[in-house]
Design a protein around this motif. Structure first.
Motif, PDB file in Angstrom:
ATOM      1  N   ALA A  78       0.824  -1.215   0.000  1.00 42.73           N
ATOM      2  CA  ALA A  78       0.000   0.000   0.000  1.00 42.73           C
ATOM      3  C   ALA A  78       0.858   1.265   0.000  1.00 42.73           C
ATOM      4  O   ALA A  78       0.575   2.201  -0.752  1.00 42.73           O
ATOM      5  N   ASP A  79       1.896   1.311   0.799  1.00 43.18           N
ATOM      6  CA  ASP A  79       2.694   2.530   0.900  1.00 43.18           C
ATOM      7  C   ASP A  79       3.534   2.792  -0.337  1.00 43.18           C
ATOM      8  O   ASP A  79       3.685   3.933  -0.755  1.00 43.18           O
ATOM      9  N   GLU A  80       4.095   1.748  -0.938  1.00 44.36           N
ATOM     10  CA  GLU A  80       4.933   1.962  -2.126  1.00 44.36           C
ATOM     11  C   GLU A  80       4.099   2.137  -3.386  1.00 44.36           C
ATOM     12  O   GLU A  80       4.550   2.727  -4.356  1.00 44.36           O
ATOM     13  N   GLY A  81       2.887   1.641  -3.377  1.00 42.62           N
ATOM     14  CA  GLY A  81       1.976   1.853  -4.492  1.00 42.62           C
ATOM     15  C   GLY A  81       1.614   0.579  -5.235  1.00 42.62           C
ATOM     16  O   GLY A  81       2.355  -0.398  -5.225  1.00 42.62           O
ATOM     17  N   TYR A  82       0.478   0.632  -5.873  1.00 41.32           N
ATOM     18  CA  TYR A  82      -0.035  -0.493  -6.648  1.00 41.32           C
ATOM     19  C   TYR A  82      -0.997   0.057  -7.684  1.00 41.32           C
ATOM     20  O   TYR A  82      -1.374   1.224  -7.655  1.00 41.32           O
ATOM     21  N   ARG A  83      -1.381  -0.785  -8.614  1.00 44.66           N
ATOM     22  CA  ARG A  83      -2.285  -0.388  -9.684  1.00 44.66           C
ATOM     23  C   ARG A  83      -3.545  -1.233  -9.610  1.00 44.66           C
ATOM     24  O   ARG A  83      -3.475  -2.424  -9.337  1.00 44.66           O
ATOM     25  N   PHE A  91     -12.180  -5.417 -26.660  1.00 47.73           N
ATOM     26  CA  PHE A  91     -11.121  -4.472 -27.006  1.00 47.73           C
ATOM     27  C   PHE A  91     -10.533  -3.788 -25.779  1.00 47.73           C
ATOM     28  O   PHE A  91      -9.470  -3.181 -25.864  1.00 47.73           O
ATOM     29  N   GLY A  92     -11.208  -3.893 -24.653  1.00 51.20           N
ATOM     30  CA  GLY A  92     -10.683  -3.378 -23.396  1.00 51.20           C
ATOM     31  C   GLY A  92      -9.857  -4.408 -22.646  1.00 51.20           C
ATOM     32  O   GLY A  92      -9.374  -4.140 -21.557  1.00 51.20           O
ATOM     33  N   GLY A  93      -9.729  -5.609 -23.198  1.00 48.48           N
ATOM     34  CA  GLY A  93      -8.901  -6.641 -22.600  1.00 48.48           C
ATOM     35  C   GLY A  93      -9.627  -7.577 -21.650  1.00 48.48           C
ATOM     36  O   GLY A  93      -8.991  -8.363 -20.961  1.00 48.48           O
ATOM     37  N   GLN A  94     -10.962  -7.510 -21.605  1.00 47.89           N
ATOM     38  CA  GLN A  94     -11.696  -8.387 -20.697  1.00 47.89           C
ATOM     39  C   GLN A  94     -11.786  -9.785 -21.297  1.00 47.89           C
ATOM     40  O   GLN A  94     -12.202  -9.958 -22.443  1.00 47.89           O
ATOM     41  N   SER A  95     -11.398 -10.790 -20.522  1.00 51.12           N
ATOM     42  CA  SER A  95     -11.451 -12.172 -21.004  1.00 51.12           C
ATOM     43  C   SER A  95     -12.463 -13.014 -20.238  1.00 51.12           C
ATOM     44  O   SER A  95     -12.917 -14.028 -20.746  1.00 51.12           O
ATOM     45  N   VAL A  96     -12.799 -12.611 -19.021  1.00 59.36           N
ATOM     46  CA  VAL A  96     -13.828 -13.297 -18.233  1.00 59.36           C
ATOM     47  C   VAL A  96     -14.953 -12.299 -18.018  1.00 59.36           C
ATOM     48  O   VAL A  96     -14.726 -11.212 -17.473  1.00 59.36           O
ATOM     49  N   TYR A  97     -16.157 -12.674 -18.444  1.00 56.85           N
ATOM     50  CA  TYR A  97     -17.290 -11.752 -18.375  1.00 56.85           C
ATOM     51  C   TYR A  97     -18.025 -11.862 -17.037  1.00 56.85           C
ATOM     52  O   TYR A  97     -19.163 -12.291 -16.940  1.00 56.85           O
ATOM     53  N   HIS A  98     -17.288 -11.466 -16.014  1.00 61.70           N
ATOM     54  CA  HIS A  98     -17.738 -11.307 -14.626  1.00 61.70           C
ATOM     55  C   HIS A  98     -16.775 -10.239 -14.113  1.00 61.70           C
ATOM     56  O   HIS A  98     -15.565 -10.490 -14.060  1.00 61.70           O
ATOM     57  N   ILE A  99     -17.281  -9.043 -13.807  1.00 55.68           N
ATOM     58  CA  ILE A  99     -16.353  -7.953 -13.484  1.00 55.68           C
ATOM     59  C   ILE A  99     -15.357  -8.386 -12.420  1.00 55.68           C
ATOM     60  O   ILE A  99     -15.677  -9.180 -11.529  1.00 55.68           O
ATOM     61  N   HIS A 100     -14.146  -7.873 -12.549  1.00 56.41           N
ATOM     62  CA  HIS A 100     -13.100  -8.192 -11.600  1.00 56.41           C
ATOM     63  C   HIS A 100     -12.066  -7.078 -11.599  1.00 56.41           C
ATOM     64  O   HIS A 100     -11.752  -6.501 -12.630  1.00 56.41           O
ATOM     65  N   LEU A 101     -11.604  -6.778 -10.418  1.00 55.75           N
ATOM     66  CA  LEU A 101     -10.613  -5.732 -10.222  1.00 55.75           C
ATOM     67  C   LEU A 101      -9.252  -6.402 -10.088  1.00 55.75           C
ATOM     68  O   LEU A 101      -9.034  -7.199  -9.175  1.00 55.75           O
ATOM     69  N   HIS A 102      -8.352  -6.100 -11.044  1.00 53.73           N
ATOM     70  CA  HIS A 102      -6.971  -6.573 -10.949  1.00 53.73           C
ATOM     71  C   HIS A 102      -6.230  -5.631 -10.009  1.00 53.73           C
ATOM     72  O   HIS A 102      -6.375  -4.407 -10.115  1.00 53.73           O
ATOM     73  N   VAL A 103      -5.424  -6.178  -9.115  1.00 50.48           N
ATOM     74  CA  VAL A 103      -4.566  -5.373  -8.253  1.00 50.48           C
ATOM     75  C   VAL A 103      -3.147  -5.869  -8.473  1.00 50.48           C
ATOM     76  O   VAL A 103      -2.857  -7.055  -8.288  1.00 50.48           O
ATOM     77  N   LEU A 104      -2.269  -4.963  -8.933  1.00 46.72           N
ATOM     78  CA  LEU A 104      -0.900  -5.316  -9.279  1.00 46.72           C
ATOM     79  C   LEU A 104       0.063  -4.475  -8.457  1.00 46.72           C
ATOM     80  O   LEU A 104      -0.082  -3.248  -8.396  1.00 46.72           O
ATOM     81  N   GLY A 105       1.025  -5.124  -7.847  1.00 45.94           N
ATOM     82  CA  GLY A 105       1.980  -4.408  -7.011  1.00 45.94           C
ATOM     83  C   GLY A 105       3.380  -4.960  -7.143  1.00 45.94           C
ATOM     84  O   GLY A 105       3.602  -6.005  -7.747  1.00 45.94           O
ATOM     85  N   GLY A 106       4.317  -4.263  -6.549  1.00 44.52           N
ATOM     86  CA  GLY A 106       5.721  -4.598  -6.719  1.00 44.52           C
ATOM     87  C   GLY A 106       6.230  -3.796  -7.907  1.00 44.52           C
ATOM     88  O   GLY A 106       5.534  -2.936  -8.444  1.00 44.52           O
ATOM     89  N   LYS A 107       7.425  -4.071  -8.338  1.00 38.54           N
ATOM     90  CA  LYS A 107       7.974  -3.328  -9.476  1.00 38.54           C
ATOM     91  C   LYS A 107       7.238  -3.747 -10.743  1.00 38.54           C
ATOM     92  O   LYS A 107       7.315  -4.882 -11.176  1.00 38.54           O
ATOM     93  N   LEU A 108       6.506  -2.797 -11.313  1.00 34.41           N
ATOM     94  CA  LEU A 108       5.717  -3.060 -12.518  1.00 34.41           C
ATOM     95  C   LEU A 108       6.518  -2.685 -13.749  1.00 34.41           C
ATOM     96  O   LEU A 108       7.201  -1.672 -13.777  1.00 34.41           O
TER      97      LEU A 108
END
Length: 122
Positions: A78-83, A91-108
């Motif tokens: 949380a402190d260093e940041g995440y996306r 075309f938006g990159g959705q592959s599973v049609y059930h909404i989902h929030l990706h959370v990505l952290g560490g060195k991106l």
């Protein structure tokens, strides 16, 4: 809406590395991580795309963000940041049609380009 892999994870028909669960949502590690820490937060209510979110889903969708922040804190990113990313349709990159929030952290790596020093520290 037809049953998705996420429905099967919610119903424990498919195993997942679950990080959090309550009556509203489920969070688990992505099986194909794109960052050192990559997890998904999904509502238990089946909502196919962002376009399908209704007024009555407002609290559910807000809850996903709150849980993402809680887990990011628990995992120490949380402190260093995440996306957070929620894709919509093909075309938006959705592959599973059930909404989902990706959370990505560490060195991106990749987009957006990073500099040696964050702009807010210059």
């Amino acid at each position: 809406m037809s049953e998705t892999i996420f429905t099967k994870i919610i119903n424990r028909e498919i195993p997942a590395d679950i990080l959090y669960e309550d009556d509203v949502c489920l969070a688990f590690r992505d099986v194909n991580p794109q960052a050192p820490i990559h997890f998904l937060v999904i509502p238990k209510k089946a909502i196919a795309t962002i376009n399908d979110i209704k007024e009555e889903d407002r609290e559910v969708v807000g809850h996903l963000s709150m849980i993402a922040a809680k887990i990011a804190d628990d995992l120490g990113i949380a402190d260093e940041g995440y996306r957070t990313v929620m894709n919509c349709n093909e075309f938006g990159g959705q592959s599973v049609y059930h909404i989902h929030l990706h959370v990505l952290g560490g060195k991106l790596l990749g987009w957006p380009p990073y500099t040696d020093k964050p702009k807010n520290l210059e």
